[in-house]
Design a protein around this motif. Structure first.
Motif, PDB file in Angstrom:
ATOM      1  N   GLY A 278       0.777  -1.235   0.000  1.00  0.00           N
ATOM      2  CA  GLY A 278       0.000   0.000   0.000  1.00  0.00           C
ATOM      3  C   GLY A 278       0.802   1.275   0.000  1.00  0.00           C
ATOM      4  O   GLY A 278       0.235   2.369  -0.079  1.00  0.00           O
TER       5      GLY A 278
ATOM      6  N   ARG B 112      -3.466   3.964   2.258  1.00  0.00           N
ATOM      7  CA  ARG B 112      -3.816   2.936   3.240  1.00  0.00           C
ATOM      8  C   ARG B 112      -2.808   1.804   3.126  1.00  0.00           C
ATOM      9  O   ARG B 112      -2.681   1.176   2.069  1.00  0.00           O
ATOM     10  CB  ARG B 112      -5.223   2.397   3.022  1.00  0.00           C
ATOM     11  CG  ARG B 112      -5.652   1.476   4.174  1.00  0.00           C
ATOM     12  CD  ARG B 112      -7.081   0.979   4.047  1.00  0.00           C
ATOM     13  NE  ARG B 112      -7.198  -0.140   3.120  1.00  0.00           N
ATOM     14  CZ  ARG B 112      -8.173  -1.033   3.162  1.00  0.00           C
ATOM     15  NH1 ARG B 112      -9.117  -0.941   4.085  1.00  0.00           N
ATOM     16  NH2 ARG B 112      -8.227  -1.996   2.273  1.00  0.00           N
TER      17      ARG B 112
ATOM     18  N   SER C 161      -1.475  -1.937   4.285  1.00  0.00           N
ATOM     19  CA  SER C 161      -2.002  -3.216   4.756  1.00  0.00           C
ATOM     20  C   SER C 161      -0.857  -4.091   5.218  1.00  0.00           C
ATOM     21  O   SER C 161       0.249  -4.021   4.679  1.00  0.00           O
ATOM     22  CB  SER C 161      -2.753  -3.932   3.635  1.00  0.00           C
ATOM     23  OG  SER C 161      -3.844  -3.174   3.185  1.00  0.00           O
TER      24      SER C 161
ATOM     25  N   THR D  82      -5.331  -9.319   8.949  1.00  0.00           N
ATOM     26  CA  THR D  82      -4.737  -8.159   8.302  1.00  0.00           C
ATOM     27  C   THR D  82      -4.946  -6.918   9.165  1.00  0.00           C
ATOM     28  O   THR D  82      -6.024  -6.738   9.748  1.00  0.00           O
ATOM     29  CB  THR D  82      -5.336  -7.945   6.903  1.00  0.00           C
ATOM     30  OG1 THR D  82      -5.078  -9.109   6.113  1.00  0.00           O
ATOM     31  CG2 THR D  82      -4.726  -6.739   6.214  1.00  0.00           C
TER      32      THR D  82
ATOM     33  N   TYR E  42      -4.537  -2.678   9.112  1.00  0.00           N
ATOM     34  CA  TYR E  42      -4.503  -1.559   8.176  1.00  0.00           C
ATOM     35  C   TYR E  42      -4.055  -0.281   8.893  1.00  0.00           C
ATOM     36  O   TYR E  42      -4.315  -0.107  10.085  1.00  0.00           O
ATOM     37  CB  TYR E  42      -5.889  -1.321   7.579  1.00  0.00           C
ATOM     38  CG  TYR E  42      -6.472  -2.532   6.901  1.00  0.00           C
ATOM     39  CD1 TYR E  42      -7.375  -3.359   7.566  1.00  0.00           C
ATOM     40  CD2 TYR E  42      -6.121  -2.860   5.598  1.00  0.00           C
ATOM     41  CE1 TYR E  42      -7.912  -4.476   6.953  1.00  0.00           C
ATOM     42  CE2 TYR E  42      -6.652  -3.971   4.973  1.00  0.00           C
ATOM     43  CZ  TYR E  42      -7.544  -4.778   5.656  1.00  0.00           C
ATOM     44  OH  TYR E  42      -8.067  -5.880   5.036  1.00  0.00           O
TER      45      TYR E  42
ATOM     46  N   GLN F 273      -4.712   3.572   7.918  1.00  0.00           N
ATOM     47  CA  GLN F 273      -5.247   4.608   7.043  1.00  0.00           C
ATOM     48  C   GLN F 273      -4.537   5.915   7.373  1.00  0.00           C
ATOM     49  O   GLN F 273      -4.590   6.372   8.525  1.00  0.00           O
ATOM     50  CB  GLN F 273      -6.751   4.758   7.251  1.00  0.00           C
ATOM     51  CG  GLN F 273      -7.396   5.850   6.411  1.00  0.00           C
ATOM     52  CD  GLN F 273      -7.352   5.554   4.929  1.00  0.00           C
ATOM     53  OE1 GLN F 273      -7.624   4.432   4.499  1.00  0.00           O
ATOM     54  NE2 GLN F 273      -7.016   6.562   4.120  1.00  0.00           N
TER      55      GLN F 273
END
Length: 126
Positions: free
Chosen positions: A8, A19, A21, A78, A80, A82
């Motif tokens: 990402g 974002r 990952s 997973t 993330y 952001q």
């Protein structure tokens, strides 16, 4: 074997968003902290964010509070990150890391059971 695979990253203009990952596998801690630290050339490692599996508590560096949000999808294993309102000073290689607690992920160094991924480059142009 613990595997953390980040994706990402990229090049974005200041004010933009990305974002990240992190696909995680292979660790068997009952409780763990998983998150991100970053390192820019010539600078110290900086813990960015972490989420605790024990209670879902999240941690953020002061430099990213209000702009970055960490979340997890346990079904996909997973995590993330952001990143909004990106600034040139956010430019760094971002590493996903996991350990038995968020303290070592954010503050460092990782403990004997900690692991990190290969990193993904984030570049923010002014």
């Amino acid at each position: 074997e613990v595997q953390l695979v980040e994706s990402g990253g990229g090049l974005v203009q200041a004010g933009g968003s990305l974002r990240l990952s992190c696909a995680a596998s292979g660790f068997t801690f009952d409780d763990y902290g998983i998150g991100w630290f970053r390192q820019a050339p010539g600078k110290e490692r900086e813990g960015v964010s972490c989420i605790s599996s024990k209670d879902g508590r999240t941690y953020y560096a002061d430099s990213v509070k209000g702009r970055f949000t960490i979340s997890s999808d346990n079904a996909k294993n997973t995590v993330y990150l952001q990143m909004n309102s990106l600034k040139p000073e956010d430019t760094a290689v971002y590493y996903c890391a996991v350990d038995t607690e968020c303290a070592t992920v954010v503050v460092g160094p990782l403990g004997p059971f900690g692991s990190w991924g290969q990193g993904t480059q984030v570049t923010v142009s002014s």
